[in-house]
Design a protein around this motif. Sequence first.
Motif, mmCIF file in Angstrom:
data_model
loop_
_atom_site.group_PDB
_atom_site.id
_atom_site.type_symbol
_atom_site.label_atom_id
_atom_site.label_comp_id
_atom_site.label_asym_id
_atom_site.label_seq_id
_atom_site.Cartn_x
_atom_site.Cartn_y
_atom_site.Cartn_z
ATOM 1 N N TYR A 44 -2.225 -9.381 -17.103
ATOM 2 C CA TYR A 44 -2.654 -10.382 -16.128
ATOM 3 C C TYR A 44 -2.860 -11.708 -16.840
ATOM 4 N N PHE A 45 -1.939 -12.629 -16.636
ATOM 5 C CA PHE A 45 -1.952 -13.935 -17.285
ATOM 6 C C PHE A 45 -2.051 -13.805 -18.802
ATOM 7 N N LEU A 54 -9.287 -5.705 -11.283
ATOM 8 C CA LEU A 54 -8.343 -6.511 -10.512
ATOM 9 C C LEU A 54 -8.182 -6.006 -9.082
ATOM 10 N N ALA A 55 -8.888 -4.928 -8.750
ATOM 11 C CA ALA A 55 -8.702 -4.321 -7.435
ATOM 12 C C ALA A 55 -9.937 -3.536 -7.023
ATOM 13 N N ASN A 56 -9.996 -3.283 -5.740
ATOM 14 C CA ASN A 56 -11.007 -2.391 -5.204
ATOM 15 C C ASN A 56 -10.322 -1.038 -5.016
ATOM 16 N N ILE A 57 -10.786 -0.029 -5.724
ATOM 17 C CA ILE A 57 -10.165 1.299 -5.660
ATOM 18 C C ILE A 57 -11.134 2.229 -4.937
ATOM 19 N N ASP A 71 -5.424 -9.950 -6.137
ATOM 20 C CA ASP A 71 -4.338 -10.918 -6.303
ATOM 21 C C ASP A 71 -3.021 -10.180 -6.039
ATOM 22 N N MET A 72 -2.410 -10.446 -4.909
ATOM 23 C CA MET A 72 -1.203 -9.717 -4.502
ATOM 24 C C MET A 72 0.009 -10.038 -5.377
ATOM 25 N N SER A 73 -0.046 -11.106 -6.162
ATOM 26 C CA SER A 73 1.100 -11.474 -6.995
ATOM 27 C C SER A 73 1.360 -10.447 -8.101
ATOM 28 N N ILE A 74 0.406 -9.584 -8.373
ATOM 29 C CA ILE A 74 0.580 -8.596 -9.447
ATOM 30 C C ILE A 74 0.923 -7.206 -8.910
ATOM 31 N N PRO A 91 2.595 5.314 -6.912
ATOM 32 C CA PRO A 91 1.940 4.605 -5.806
ATOM 33 C C PRO A 91 2.916 4.328 -4.666
ATOM 34 N N ILE A 92 2.369 4.282 -3.466
ATOM 35 C CA ILE A 92 3.146 3.966 -2.264
ATOM 36 C C ILE A 92 2.633 2.625 -1.748
ATOM 37 N N SER A 93 3.546 1.675 -1.569
ATOM 38 C CA SER A 93 3.175 0.342 -1.112
ATOM 39 C C SER A 93 3.135 0.322 0.410
ATOM 40 N N ILE A 94 1.967 -0.016 0.957
ATOM 41 C CA ILE A 94 1.794 -0.117 2.413
ATOM 42 C C ILE A 94 1.113 -1.450 2.680
ATOM 43 N N GLY A 95 1.897 -2.433 3.079
ATOM 44 C CA GLY A 95 1.348 -3.762 3.345
ATOM 45 C C GLY A 95 0.738 -4.357 2.088
ATOM 46 N N ASN A 96 -0.546 -4.689 2.173
ATOM 47 C CA ASN A 96 -1.248 -5.305 1.046
ATOM 48 C C ASN A 96 -1.964 -4.292 0.161
ATOM 49 N N THR A 97 -1.739 -3.027 0.405
ATOM 50 C CA THR A 97 -2.427 -2.004 -0.382
ATOM 51 C C THR A 97 -1.426 -1.066 -1.057
ATOM 52 N N LEU A 98 -1.941 -0.369 -2.043
ATOM 53 C CA LEU A 98 -1.185 0.694 -2.694
ATOM 54 C C LEU A 98 -1.949 1.982 -2.466
ATOM 55 N N LYS A 99 -1.230 3.020 -2.138
ATOM 56 C CA LYS A 99 -1.864 4.334 -1.975
ATOM 57 C C LYS A 99 -1.289 5.266 -3.021
ATOM 58 N N ILE A 100 -2.170 6.078 -3.548
ATOM 59 C CA ILE A 100 -1.743 7.096 -4.505
ATOM 60 C C ILE A 100 -2.185 8.438 -3.951
#
Length: 185
Positions: A44-45, A54-57, A71-74, A91-100
């Motif tokens: 990250y940078f 970097l995320a809420n898990i 930060d959705m750019s990552i 991970p599975i990308s669903i909109g703005n979230t990732l699901k595992i």
Amino acid sequence: MLNKVKIFTQKKMDDCIKTFVSYLGTLRTIGVSPSILDSIYIDYFGQKVQLCKLANIVVENFNTLTINLFDMSIKNNVEKTIINSELGLTPISIGNTLKIILPSLTEERRKNYIKLAKNAAEKNKICIRNVRRHANERIKRYLKDKLISMDIERNLQNEIQHITDEYIKKINTILEEKEKKLMNV
């Protein structure tokens, strides 16, 4: 001076134990936990940053984790890093979230986790032995500089070896407990 060597040695060996216990927390036994992803670091940078910063898990249900990135750019970088980790997760990308979705623990997966735990145990035993080596080198310097006698050097090295043996036993005990948990699920 001599007590400082022992105290410093024990502190460094405690750090090795903490690292090992932290790693074992990433190996799932029964339910899912966000700590499974503690070993994931994202570029990250230009710096390696732990994913949980970097995320809420959150735990969505008994076998699903949801990752909401700040930060959705990552997002693509996070996906690639998780896929390339030794955790074997996709991970599975669903909109703005990732699901595992974590698969159930098969006997093969449990054996693989045990193998990973044993490898981590060996790495941390090496860490402990390196701490011992540094302590012994410091003691030898004291002897060379005539700050201690040969008897004191020998006794102190024996004490350092005794401390090392205790910490190696701790690693083995922690490993055995994790193996039991993994095999009795």
